[in-house]
Scaffold this active site. Structure first.
Site, short mmCIF file in Angstrom:
data_model
loop_
_atom_site.label_atom_id
_atom_site.label_comp_id
_atom_site.label_asym_id
_atom_site.label_seq_id
_atom_site.Cartn_x
_atom_site.Cartn_y
_atom_site.Cartn_z
N HIS A 100 30.53 35.41 42.61
CA HIS A 100 29.30 34.80 42.09
C HIS A 100 28.28 34.68 43.20
CE1 HIS A 100 32.17 31.72 43.37
NE2 HIS A 100 31.13 31.04 43.83
N GLY A 159 34.20 29.15 52.25
CA GLY A 159 33.93 28.06 51.32
C GLY A 159 34.04 28.47 49.86
N HIS A 217 35.72 40.66 35.75
CA HIS A 217 36.37 39.86 36.80
C HIS A 217 36.52 40.67 38.08
CE1 HIS A 217 38.82 36.59 38.44
NE2 HIS A 217 39.41 37.58 39.10
N THR A 230 35.47 28.65 46.34
CA THR A 230 36.39 27.82 45.56
C THR A 230 36.72 28.46 44.21
OG1 THR A 230 34.58 26.50 44.64
CG2 THR A 230 35.64 25.66 46.64
N HIS A 276 25.14 32.40 44.31
CA HIS A 276 24.37 31.18 44.10
C HIS A 276 22.90 31.53 44.28
CE1 HIS A 276 27.85 28.29 44.82
NE2 HIS A 276 28.32 29.38 45.38
P1 AMP Z 1 31.95 28.60 45.58
O1 AMP Z 1 32.32 27.38 46.39
O2 AMP Z 1 30.99 29.51 46.28
O3 AMP Z 1 33.19 29.33 45.10
O4 AMP Z 1 31.15 28.08 44.35
C1 AMP Z 1 31.71 27.68 43.15
C2 AMP Z 1 30.65 26.93 42.41
O5 AMP Z 1 31.01 26.88 41.05
C3 AMP Z 1 30.45 25.50 42.89
O6 AMP Z 1 29.10 25.32 43.29
C4 AMP Z 1 30.79 24.67 41.65
O7 AMP Z 1 29.96 23.55 41.51
C5 AMP Z 1 30.58 25.66 40.53
N1 AMP Z 1 31.36 25.45 39.33
C6 AMP Z 1 32.69 25.27 39.24
N2 AMP Z 1 33.08 25.16 37.95
C7 AMP Z 1 31.94 25.27 37.21
C8 AMP Z 1 31.66 25.24 35.82
N3 AMP Z 1 32.64 25.07 34.90
N4 AMP Z 1 30.38 25.38 35.42
C9 AMP Z 1 29.40 25.55 36.32
N5 AMP Z 1 29.59 25.60 37.65
C10 AMP Z 1 30.85 25.45 38.09
ZN ZN Z 2 37.10 35.78 36.24
#
Ligand code: AMP
Ligand code: ZN
Length: 114
Positions: free
Chosen positions: A100, A93, A46, A95, A102
């Site tokens: 992570h 942005g 984490h 969330t 993308h």
């Molecule tokens: P961010 O807005 O960069 O923090 O991206 C978070 C991403 O996580 C978003 O694209 C969500 O669609 C994705 N996300 C959230 N929960 C899950 C989940 N349980 N499994 C797969 N993707 C997720």
């Molecule tokens: Zn975590």
């Protein structure tokens, strides 16, 4: 048990469509895909955001980007190209506060982002 949704995926208490896993790195399909291929590549450990990354995380970031390249090869993205995105903080942005990257590809992606 962790409150972090991506830690739950790492622990296996929340399902995800995993496409790669080793001791340090996990990649799975984004729940709300924004492109034909939309994966999230994460460290298992984490780390909340890029704000917690310093030089000591260099080897881990190297592992993550080598997984990105392996997946780009396996998924046929390498020739036409792809995009790596990291969102940091509210205006960025972000969330989910488990860092992570993308990995988006499979179509021509617009620029600049909104
Ligand atoms: P961010 O807005 O960069 O923090 O991206 C978070 C991403 O996580 C978003 O694209 C969500 O669609 C994705 N996300 C959230 N929960 C899950 C989940 N349980 N499994 C797969 N993707 C997720
Ligand atoms: Zn975590």
């Amino acid at each position: 048990m962790s409150e972090c949704v991506f830690c739950k995926i790492v622990e296996g208490s929340l399902p995800a469509e995993k496409v790669y896993e080793d001791g340090d790195v996990l990649a799975f399909r984004d729940l709300h895909a924004q492109a034909p291929i939309h994966l999230l590549v994460i460290p298992k450990k984490h780390i909340s955001s890029v704000r917690e990354i310093g030089e000591e995380e260099g080897p881990l970031l190297g592992r993550i980007f080598s997984v990105v390249n392996q997946l780009a090869d396996e998924l046929g993205l390498a020739d036409k190209g792809f995009r790596i995105v990291n969102n940091c903080g509210e205006d960025g942005g972000q969330t989910v506060y488990h860092i992570h990257f993308h990995l988006l590809g499979g179509r021509a992606l617009g620029w600049p982002p909104g």
